[in-house]
Write a protein that holds these residues in place. Sequence first.
Motif, short mmCIF file in Angstrom:
data_model
loop_
_atom_site.label_atom_id
_atom_site.label_comp_id
_atom_site.label_asym_id
_atom_site.label_seq_id
_atom_site.Cartn_x
_atom_site.Cartn_y
_atom_site.Cartn_z
N THR A 176 -0.23 6.09 5.33
CA THR A 176 -0.27 7.55 5.20
C THR A 176 1.06 8.18 5.57
O THR A 176 1.78 7.69 6.44
CB THR A 176 -1.36 8.15 6.09
OG1 THR A 176 -1.12 7.82 7.46
CG2 THR A 176 -2.74 7.63 5.69
N TRP A 177 1.35 9.26 4.86
CA TRP A 177 2.53 10.10 5.16
C TRP A 177 1.99 11.45 5.60
O TRP A 177 1.36 12.15 4.82
CB TRP A 177 3.40 10.23 3.92
CG TRP A 177 4.70 10.92 4.19
CD1 TRP A 177 4.93 12.25 4.21
CD2 TRP A 177 5.95 10.29 4.48
NE1 TRP A 177 6.25 12.50 4.51
CE2 TRP A 177 6.89 11.32 4.67
CE3 TRP A 177 6.34 8.95 4.59
CZ2 TRP A 177 8.23 11.05 4.97
CZ3 TRP A 177 7.68 8.70 4.89
CH2 TRP A 177 8.60 9.73 5.07
N ASN A 178 2.22 11.78 6.87
CA ASN A 178 1.69 13.02 7.45
C ASN A 178 0.19 13.16 7.17
O ASN A 178 -0.30 14.24 6.84
CB ASN A 178 2.45 14.24 6.93
CG ASN A 178 3.89 14.29 7.43
OD1 ASN A 178 4.18 13.79 8.52
ND2 ASN A 178 4.77 14.88 6.65
N GLY A 179 -0.52 12.03 7.29
CA GLY A 179 -1.97 12.05 7.16
C GLY A 179 -2.51 11.89 5.76
O GLY A 179 -3.71 11.76 5.58
N ALA B 161 6.80 0.08 1.06
CA ALA B 161 7.56 0.57 -0.10
C ALA B 161 6.67 0.79 -1.32
O ALA B 161 7.15 1.30 -2.34
CB ALA B 161 8.66 -0.43 -0.44
N GLY B 162 5.40 0.37 -1.24
CA GLY B 162 4.51 0.49 -2.38
C GLY B 162 4.67 -0.63 -3.39
O GLY B 162 4.15 -0.54 -4.51
N LEU B 163 5.37 -1.70 -3.00
CA LEU B 163 5.57 -2.83 -3.90
C LEU B 163 4.42 -3.83 -3.82
O LEU B 163 4.27 -4.66 -4.72
CB LEU B 163 6.89 -3.54 -3.55
CG LEU B 163 8.15 -2.66 -3.66
CD1 LEU B 163 9.37 -3.42 -3.17
CD2 LEU B 163 8.34 -2.17 -5.09
N LEU B 164 3.65 -3.78 -2.74
CA LEU B 164 2.43 -4.55 -2.58
C LEU B 164 1.30 -3.59 -2.24
O LEU B 164 1.53 -2.48 -1.75
CB LEU B 164 2.56 -5.59 -1.46
CG LEU B 164 3.55 -6.75 -1.64
CD1 LEU B 164 3.56 -7.59 -0.36
CD2 LEU B 164 3.19 -7.59 -2.84
N THR C 123 -1.18 6.39 -1.70
CA THR C 123 -1.76 6.07 -3.01
C THR C 123 -2.12 7.31 -3.80
O THR C 123 -2.33 7.23 -5.01
CB THR C 123 -3.02 5.20 -2.83
OG1 THR C 123 -3.91 5.83 -1.90
CG2 THR C 123 -2.65 3.81 -2.30
N GLN C 124 -2.19 8.47 -3.15
CA GLN C 124 -2.51 9.70 -3.87
C GLN C 124 -1.37 10.11 -4.81
O GLN C 124 -1.63 10.74 -5.83
CB GLN C 124 -2.81 10.83 -2.88
CG GLN C 124 -4.14 10.65 -2.15
CD GLN C 124 -4.57 11.91 -1.44
OE1 GLN C 124 -4.06 13.01 -1.70
NE2 GLN C 124 -5.54 11.79 -0.54
N ASP C 125 -0.13 9.78 -4.43
CA ASP C 125 1.01 10.11 -5.28
C ASP C 125 2.09 9.06 -5.07
O ASP C 125 3.09 9.30 -4.37
CB ASP C 125 1.54 11.51 -4.96
CG ASP C 125 2.50 12.03 -6.04
OD1 ASP C 125 3.01 11.20 -6.83
OD2 ASP C 125 2.73 13.25 -6.09
N PRO C 126 1.93 7.88 -5.67
CA PRO C 126 2.90 6.80 -5.47
C PRO C 126 4.32 7.17 -5.87
O PRO C 126 5.28 6.73 -5.23
CB PRO C 126 2.35 5.67 -6.34
CG PRO C 126 0.90 5.98 -6.52
CD PRO C 126 0.82 7.48 -6.54
N ASP C 127 4.47 7.96 -6.94
CA ASP C 127 5.81 8.33 -7.38
C ASP C 127 6.51 9.19 -6.34
O ASP C 127 7.72 9.03 -6.10
CB ASP C 127 5.74 9.07 -8.71
CG ASP C 127 5.35 8.17 -9.86
OD1 ASP C 127 5.50 6.94 -9.74
OD2 ASP C 127 4.86 8.69 -10.89
N ALA C 128 5.79 10.12 -5.74
CA ALA C 128 6.38 10.96 -4.70
C ALA C 128 6.78 10.13 -3.50
O ALA C 128 7.83 10.36 -2.88
CB ALA C 128 5.39 12.05 -4.29
#
Length: 204
Positions: free
Chosen positions: A59-62, A48-51, A66-71
């Motif tokens: 990774t999301w689709n590679g 979830a990006g909380l830790l 961390t490149q776009d945490p808000d997205a």
Amino acid sequence: MFAGNDLTCIRGERVVFRGLDFVAAPGVALVLQGPNGAGKSSLLRLAAGLLTAAEGALTWNGTAITQDPDAHSACLVYVGHLDAVKPALTARENLAFWSRLGGGPAEVGGALESLGLGPLADVRTRLLSAGERRRLNLARLALRPAKLWLLDEPTVSLDAASVALFAALARAHLGAGGLIIAATHVALDLPGRVLAMRSNARAA
């Protein structure tokens, strides 16, 4: 496709897990199983990006999240094992608050009905049972489209009828190409596969 590669999680001075890999694919639930302390909740919080992982990548689709945490945050719904309801608000008001917080509409009738909460819509949540509060938290899943569901013990406190309502909602999500990662000790009627985790916490 959502994946973790060679993940290490450290909480305080303890290594919760090391070198963990997983892949969550559309249409199939990834079920986390293992004893207490194996890191199931920690893995969900990493996803979830909380830790932040001490090592490895998510990774999301590679592409690293961390490149776009808000997205990444915008494409998921995380329901933890605690029920985050505001007791002074009604069930409807709680869902409307969560919906507006996520940028969605204030109309939440459909989400309430999806978990059988329509008759309780205007009851203050301090008066709800543990199972009813859990269903209210799960109704957040129906508030807005989100590709990834991260669920920590979603069926805790639920009776058989409520588990069936949740499973129907989850099957519909998977059938539409959604992803689910869930930690649960209850067998769910869902297409899925198991990620077995073991307790190996030790000093970092």
